[in-house]
Design a protein around this motif. Structure first.
Motif, PDB file in Angstrom:
ATOM      1  N   MET A   1       9.635   1.699  -6.046  1.00  0.00           N
ATOM      2  CA  MET A   1       9.307   0.311  -5.706  1.00  0.00           C
ATOM      3  C   MET A   1      10.033  -0.654  -6.636  1.00  0.00           C
ATOM      4  SD  MET A   1       7.583   0.904  -3.160  1.00  0.00           S
ATOM      5  CE  MET A   1       6.754  -0.407  -2.331  1.00  0.00           C
TER       6      MET A   1
ATOM      7  N   LEU B   1      13.206   2.833   1.039  1.00  0.00           N
ATOM      8  CA  LEU B   1      11.909   2.766   1.738  1.00  0.00           C
ATOM      9  C   LEU B   1      11.555   4.083   2.437  1.00  0.00           C
ATOM     10  CD1 LEU B   1      11.716  -0.800   3.333  1.00  0.00           C
ATOM     11  CD2 LEU B   1      10.185   0.171   1.606  1.00  0.00           C
TER      12      LEU B   1
ATOM     13  N   ASN C   1       7.077  -2.307   7.873  1.00  0.00           N
ATOM     14  CA  ASN C   1       8.010  -2.814   6.881  1.00  0.00           C
ATOM     15  C   ASN C   1       9.400  -2.187   7.063  1.00  0.00           C
ATOM     16  OD1 ASN C   1       8.545  -2.516   3.354  1.00  0.00           O
ATOM     17  ND2 ASN C   1       8.698  -4.376   4.534  1.00  0.00           N
TER      18      ASN C   1
ATOM     19  N   CYS D   1       6.422  -6.863   3.446  1.00  0.00           N
ATOM     20  CA  CYS D   1       6.139  -6.294   2.115  1.00  0.00           C
ATOM     21  C   CYS D   1       4.795  -6.856   1.644  1.00  0.00           C
ATOM     22  CB  CYS D   1       7.187  -6.684   1.071  1.00  0.00           C
ATOM     23  SG  CYS D   1       8.910  -6.328   1.455  1.00  0.00           S
TER      24      CYS D   1
ATOM     25  N   HIS E   1       1.018  -5.457   0.249  1.00  0.00           N
ATOM     26  CA  HIS E   1       0.557  -5.783  -1.110  1.00  0.00           C
ATOM     27  C   HIS E   1      -0.793  -6.507  -1.071  1.00  0.00           C
ATOM     28  CE1 HIS E   1       4.949  -5.631  -2.787  1.00  0.00           C
ATOM     29  NE2 HIS E   1       4.447  -4.432  -2.538  1.00  0.00           N
TER      30      HIS E   1
END
Ligand code: HEC
Length: 152
Positions: free
Chosen positions: A40, A76, A112, A142, A146
């Motif tokens: 990440m 990813l 995503n 994204c 989160h």
């Protein structure tokens, strides 16, 4: 034994096998955390470079944009199984709901990846307005994950 019972047993066996498989990729819980945080962090660096070009903070160079978008798309592919290791919500920013609502978490991960694939396609096409809106959509996807699954 009726058919439903067999179905239940078979799916339980598959689930145990699948869980064992994920754990087998990492010797320790900490290894899974370190792995996904590293991925990440690196993809975040490349995504930030894209943002700087989109906002005009650094010059827009189409080839550089495509290269960074391509790296994000590749990175990813890596981290998701490391997010499913039991106990890895401790000592990390992962919320426990990511483990209990695995399907939803993975759905956001796939969404995503789809948005980043569109961003890469826009980068190849090279038209700045298309790139801008694709970057916005990718960034929002994204953030969607989160907001739900990363501790502040
Ligand atoms: C499906 C969920 C999900 C998606 C999609 C997602 N993230 Fe994350 N991200 C997380 C979680 C959860 C963490 C916290 C991981 C931990 O602490 O172990 C994280 C951590 C991070 C970090 C901090 C890494 C570190 O140093 O610990 C960065 C940077 C980041 N994500 C960037 C991005 C970018 C950029 C995108 C989109 C291209 C993205 N993330 C997409 C869930 C996601």
């Amino acid at each position: 034994m009726n058919k439903n019972a067999w179905t239940a047993i078979c799916s339980a066996v598959v689930m145990i096998w699948a869980a064992g498989d994920v754990r087998a990729q990492f010797a320790k819980v900490e290894d899974a955390i370190k792995y996904r945080q590293s991925v990440m962090s690196v993809l975040g660096t490349h995504f930030t470079r894209l943002g700087a070009m989109v906002r005009g903070e650094t010059p827009f160079v189409r080839e550089a944009f495509e290269e960074n978008a391509s790296l994000v798309a590749t990175l990813l592919k890596l981290p998701w199984e490391a997010f499913q290791v039991a106990g890895s919500d401790k000592a990390s920013a992962l919320r426990p709901e990511a483990l209990s609502q695995k399907e939803d978490f993975l759905k956001l991960a796939r969404a995503n990846q789809d948005e980043v694939a569109k961003l890469l396609a826009a980068a190849k096409a090279g038209e700045l307005s298309g790139i801008r809106s694709a970057f916005g959509a990718a960034g929002a996807s994204c953030k969607a994950c989160h907001d739900s699954y990363r501790r502040k």
